[in-house]
Design an enzyme around this catalytic site. Structure first.
Site, PDB file in Angstrom:
ATOM      1  CE1 TYR A  33       0.969  -0.320   4.435  1.00  0.00           C
ATOM      2  CE2 TYR A  33       0.158   1.930   4.270  1.00  0.00           C
ATOM      3  CZ  TYR A  33       0.864   0.958   4.958  1.00  0.00           C
ATOM      4  OH  TYR A  33       1.453   1.257   6.154  1.00  0.00           O
ATOM      5  NE  ARG A  52       6.837   3.975   0.746  1.00  0.00           N
ATOM      6  CZ  ARG A  52       6.589   4.795   1.781  1.00  0.00           C
ATOM      7  NH1 ARG A  52       7.532   5.032   2.664  1.00  0.00           N
ATOM      8  NH2 ARG A  52       5.414   5.366   1.910  1.00  0.00           N
ATOM      9  NE  ARG A 100      -5.640 -19.666   4.075  1.00  0.00           N
ATOM     10  CZ  ARG A 100      -4.867 -20.595   4.664  1.00  0.00           C
ATOM     11  NH1 ARG A 100      -5.000 -21.856   4.365  1.00  0.00           N
ATOM     12  NH2 ARG A 100      -3.961 -20.221   5.553  1.00  0.00           N
ATOM     13  CG  HIS A 102       0.608 -20.742   2.805  1.00  0.00           C
ATOM     14  ND1 HIS A 102      -0.499 -21.486   3.092  1.00  0.00           N
ATOM     15  CD2 HIS A 102       0.968 -20.172   3.972  1.00  0.00           C
ATOM     16  CE1 HIS A 102      -0.783 -21.382   4.383  1.00  0.00           C
ATOM     17  NE2 HIS A 102       0.098 -20.579   4.941  1.00  0.00           N
ATOM     18  CE  LYS A 149      -4.225 -21.968  11.853  1.00  0.00           C
ATOM     19  NZ  LYS A 149      -3.009 -22.224  11.095  1.00  0.00           N
ATOM     20  CD  GLU A 182       5.776 -22.148  12.837  1.00  0.00           C
ATOM     21  OE1 GLU A 182       4.817 -22.923  12.950  1.00  0.00           O
ATOM     22  OE2 GLU A 182       5.742 -20.965  13.203  1.00  0.00           O
ATOM     23  CG  LEU A 207       0.345 -21.971  14.804  1.00  0.00           C
ATOM     24  CD1 LEU A 207      -0.202 -20.595  15.167  1.00  0.00           C
ATOM     25  CD2 LEU A 207      -0.286 -22.460  13.515  1.00  0.00           C
TER      26      LEU A 207
HETATM   27  N1  PDD Z   1      -1.427 -24.088   8.714  1.00  0.00           N
HETATM   28  N2  PDD Z   1       2.747 -23.725  11.581  1.00  0.00           N
HETATM   29  C1  PDD Z   1       2.205 -22.886  10.702  1.00  0.00           C
HETATM   30  C2  PDD Z   1       2.948 -21.639  10.359  1.00  0.00           C
HETATM   31  C3  PDD Z   1       0.947 -23.178  10.127  1.00  0.00           C
HETATM   32  O1  PDD Z   1       0.397 -22.313   9.261  1.00  0.00           O
HETATM   33  C4  PDD Z   1       0.284 -24.380  10.470  1.00  0.00           C
HETATM   34  C5  PDD Z   1      -1.039 -24.755   9.886  1.00  0.00           C
HETATM   35  C6  PDD Z   1       0.904 -25.240  11.404  1.00  0.00           C
HETATM   36  C7  PDD Z   1       0.249 -26.522  11.886  1.00  0.00           C
HETATM   37  O2  PDD Z   1      -0.836 -26.206  12.729  1.00  0.00           O
HETATM   38  P1  PDD Z   1      -2.119 -27.203  12.843  1.00  0.00           P
HETATM   39  O3  PDD Z   1      -1.573 -28.547  13.183  1.00  0.00           O
HETATM   40  O4  PDD Z   1      -2.903 -26.607  13.960  1.00  0.00           O
HETATM   41  O5  PDD Z   1      -2.835 -27.181  11.523  1.00  0.00           O
HETATM   42  C8  PDD Z   1       2.121 -24.867  11.940  1.00  0.00           C
HETATM   43  C9  PDD Z   1      -2.711 -24.286   8.101  1.00  0.00           C
HETATM   44  C10 PDD Z   1      -3.057 -25.727   7.857  1.00  0.00           C
HETATM   45  C11 PDD Z   1      -2.792 -23.414   6.855  1.00  0.00           C
HETATM   46  O6  PDD Z   1      -2.337 -22.271   6.945  1.00  0.00           O
HETATM   47  O7  PDD Z   1      -3.349 -23.832   5.821  1.00  0.00           O
END
Ligand code: PDD
Length: 287
Positions: A33, A52, A100, A102, A149, A182, A207
């Protein structure tokens, strides 16, 4: 006349302005933005903000939605329609709308463009400036709260995209001490060289995976040796097996890290057994 917003090619009443629920800006913070101050209806510091914006878009590989000249026309039209002389223009450009996930969408998406204009009370701002303001201090933690989260998933999305570009299914974040924290959307595990199941403790900035937690319970029930202790990528390579957990993938064996095999480079029996045990538990307790 009321406020007018610009949303993806149309000027609409501010109160009616909406974006799609699967806009990646909304779901993953996959957007950038800019804000311009307005003096007499004109964009202040226009060049610096455009430069920018273009840099931010380029850093995220989001295509420029339109030329700078075209964008200037749209921004000015938004200002004109709002009849604002002193104020602010907000521009948000996102990667667009896609189911959706990533990593970046496989099909090219049109960037989302939203513009809003707001008036400021210039005399009130001057009065405030004449008095000055106070500040507080706060620890620099942007973004050190991976335990929450949130949808602030841009780093995760970029990591997942980097993995995808290298033909990998997941990216493991590594902290400044060289330990895996993670995955971009999963928790990371190994069965180390001594046969001990290891996953990072949740005092770290990660997480608290629900799948991870349940699997720990399952493992306790099976009497398997577990340590909540971090590991390095090298330890993963020297491990017997590795796997990741998450609601999307359940328990998924990892056969290579950075192009090098984990153990013998094949899906291991323990990870597959844990996958079966997790699924059994999850099925039995699903409501
Ligand atoms: N993602 N770490 C991260 C960064 C996550 O985004 C997730 C889950 C986990 C595992 O958490 P859980 O076992 O509660 O699903 C760890 C979900 C599935 C997603 O973003 O689609």
């Amino acid at each position: 006349m009321g406020r007018i917003a610009y949303v993806n090619g149309q000027f609409v009443r501010h109160g009616d302005a909406v974006v799609h629920i699967e806009d990646r800006g909304y779901q993953l913070a996959d957007a950038v933005y800019e804000v311009w101050a307005l003096f007499d209806g004109k964009l202040a510091d226009a060049e610096g903000h455009f430069a920018r914006l273009e840099r931010s878009l380029s850093e995220l590989s989001i295509p420029t939605p339109m030329s700078r000249a075209a964008l200037t026309i749209v921004l000015k039209e938004a200002v004109r329609q709002n009849r604002v002389r002193d104020g602010l223009v907000y521009l948000q450009v996102g990667r667009g709308v896609a189911p959706r996930g990533h990593a970046f969408p496989d099909q090219p998406t049109a960037p989302s463009v939203v513009i809003t204009v707001s008036a400021v009370d210039r005399p009130a701002l001057e009065a405030k400036a004449a008095k000055g303001v106070t500040v507080i201090t706060t620890p620099e933690n942007r973004w050190g709260r991976c335990d929450i989260k949130t949808v602030g998933l841009l780093p995760n999305a970029l990591a997942k995209q980097a993995a995808k570009e290298k033909g990998a299914g997941e990216a493991w974040f590594v902290d400044e001490l060289g330990f895996v924290t993670e995955g971009a959307s999963s928790n990371a595990w190994i069965i180390d060289a001594d046969g001990v199941l290891r996953t990072r403790d949740t005092n770290a900035n990660i997480l608290r995976g629900v799948t991870r937690r349940t699997l720990l319970d399952v493992l306790a029930g099976e009497g398997m040796k577990v340590e909540e202790r971090p590991f390095t990528p090298q330890e993963a390579l020297e491990a017997q097996e590795a796997f990741i957990t998450g609601a999307g993938i359940l328990v998924l064996p990892v056969v290579a890290v950075d192009g090098k095999p984990v153990g013998n480079g094949e899906v291991g029996p323990v990870a597959m057994k844990l996958r079966r045990l997790y699924i059994e538990r999850a099925r039995a307790t699903a409501v």
